[in-house]
Design an enzyme around this catalytic site. Structure first.
Site, mmCIF file in Angstrom:
data_model
loop_
_atom_site.group_PDB
_atom_site.id
_atom_site.type_symbol
_atom_site.label_atom_id
_atom_site.label_comp_id
_atom_site.label_asym_id
_atom_site.label_seq_id
_atom_site.Cartn_x
_atom_site.Cartn_y
_atom_site.Cartn_z
ATOM 1 N N LEU A 119 0.896 -1.088 0.006
ATOM 2 C CA LEU A 119 -0.045 -0.055 0.022
ATOM 3 C C LEU A 119 0.888 1.259 0.156
ATOM 4 O O LEU A 119 1.813 1.192 0.668
ATOM 5 C CB LEU A 119 -0.856 0.155 1.267
ATOM 6 C CG LEU A 119 -2.030 -1.033 1.434
ATOM 7 C CD1 LEU A 119 -2.724 -0.827 2.681
ATOM 8 C CD2 LEU A 119 -2.890 -0.862 0.312
ATOM 9 N N ASP A 120 0.571 2.339 -0.614
ATOM 10 C CA ASP A 120 1.272 3.335 -0.546
ATOM 11 C C ASP A 120 1.558 4.054 0.833
ATOM 12 O O ASP A 120 0.586 3.564 1.626
ATOM 13 C CB ASP A 120 0.486 4.527 -1.425
ATOM 14 C CG ASP A 120 0.543 4.358 -2.838
ATOM 15 O OD1 ASP A 120 1.064 3.338 -3.327
ATOM 16 O OD2 ASP A 120 -0.567 4.847 -3.371
ATOM 17 N N LYS A 121 2.379 4.756 0.907
ATOM 18 C CA LYS A 121 2.817 5.388 2.440
ATOM 19 C C LYS A 121 1.749 5.868 3.178
ATOM 20 O O LYS A 121 1.473 5.750 4.353
ATOM 21 C CB LYS A 121 3.755 6.301 2.108
ATOM 22 C CG LYS A 121 4.011 7.231 3.512
ATOM 23 C CD LYS A 121 5.155 8.168 3.202
ATOM 24 C CE LYS A 121 5.285 8.882 4.395
ATOM 25 N NZ LYS A 121 6.182 10.103 4.373
#
Length: 362
Positions: free
Chosen positions: A147-149
């Site tokens: 997942l993106d940050k």
């Protein structure tokens, strides 16, 4: 002439000589960048770190021509194996094969340039010890998807190699093999689609203008996103510029809540695809920066909630996979985190106020 050490550099430009025409890209790089192994250079090419005359090339066997300019982005020297760090984890489920966590915002999944510590991997090593699968390598133990940050929500991690192989195969097919599989997201987006549901089928690859961004480009990797409208939200009637005191104004959709389902798993896929159809994710400063002024159409409470969010309004809320050992389909759900729940509540309040001010509500 051999290049100097790359320990302090981030980019190297190479001009292809006449005797190198039609040579493989990885071999040309290996001849000029002697500090890096052939396998390392191949990995960098496949990761999108090499451009030929401004075009990103991911094929190590690509043939280059005399006079072409190669640009290689070299990440900083990598540190030693990640160490355990006592970072709190919200564990949804755990057994001998898998661990499912609800990832918070501002947490990078695995060590990389600029984020060598404080990652999910550091937290997992502390929590699981040596039980994590090693297939992903030292810096990605057990990691089968990301997942993106600043995207919150569900992630499953493999605790042994058998589980890793099973999960990796499932994420590679995303249900196309016929087995039940689901990755579902909730996305607050600007505007409202003109139909209740749809599918975006457009290829994605790394942007040639910004290496940390993705873009829809012909010849890129297949990417398919299915979306469905769950709710529509309306502009603050006081921002419409129409109607005087006591006069009701029509409804104007300013935002929507979409349910998104992935059929492929490309980097930034949902964010890129929704921006493509003119409905970028709210708070997305990378792919939706041009919609910043839309916030003025929201009621004050929603404006404040969006400003405090400080990230894209995207949450991975459903994950269904086949358990590596039992073969049963296990489904996990995650409710909106506090910051997105606040934004949702304020948008709902704004919708109620807009309906009261609308002629349709009389």
């Amino acid at each position: 002439m051999p290049s100097k050490s790359l320990s302090q550099t981030t980019q190297k430009s190479i001009a292809v000589a006449g005797d190198e025409t039609s040579a493989r890209l990885d071999r040309v790089l290996a001849a000029h960048v002697v500090e890096l192994s052939r396998s390392r250079l191949k990995a960098l090419i496949e990761a999108g770190a090499v451009a030929v005359d401004g075009r990103t090339i991911r094929d190590p066997s690509h043939r280059v021509n005399a006079g072409a300019t190669l640009v290689l982005d070299v990440p900083p020297a990598e540190p030693a194996t990640p160490r355990p760090e006592p970072i709190p984890l919200n564990v949804i489920y755990e057994d001998d094969d898998i661990i499912v966590i609800d990832k918070p915002k501002n947490l990078v999944v695995h060590p990389a340039a600029g984020h060598w510590t404080g990652t999910l991997v550091n937290a997992l090593i502390a929590h699981c010890g040596a039980s994590l699968s090693g297939i992903g390598g030292e810096r990605r133990p057990g990691i089968v998807h990301r997942l993106d940050k600043d995207t919150t929500g569900l992630m499953v991690v493999a605790k042994n190699d058998r589980a890793h192989q099973s999960l990796a195969a499932q994420f590679a097919s995303h249900g196309r093999s016929g087995e039940p599989f689901e990755r579902g997201y909730l996305a607050f987006v600007w505007g409202a689609p003109d139909r209740p549901q749809g599918t975006i089928d457009r290829p994605i690859e790394r942007s040639p203008r910004a290496r940390d961004q993705m873009a829809v480009r012909e010849g890129g990797r297949e990417a398919v996103t299915h979306w469905r409208v769950l709710e529509r939200f309306y502009a603050d009637p006081r921002t419409s510029g129409r109607g005087g005191k006591g006069e009701k104004v029509g409804l104007e959709a300013v935002a929507s809540l979409l349910a998104c389902r992935l059929e492929t798993g490309r980097t930034h896929q949902i964010r890129v695809h929704l921006a493509l159809i003119g409905h970028p994710v709210m708070g997305d400063q990378t792919y939706g920066s041009g919609f910043r002024t839309k916030a003025a159409l929201l009621r004050p409470g929603a404006q404040a909630a969006l400003a405090d969010l400080g990230r894209q309004a995207l949450h991975a809320h459903i994950l269904a996979v086949k358990h590596p050992s039992s073969g049963e389909i296990v489904t996990f759900r995650s409710e909106l985190p506090r910051d997105l729940a606040r934004l949702h509540n304020e948008l709902v309040r704004g919708r109620a106020e807009a309906k009261k001010a609308s002629p349709d509500s009389s």
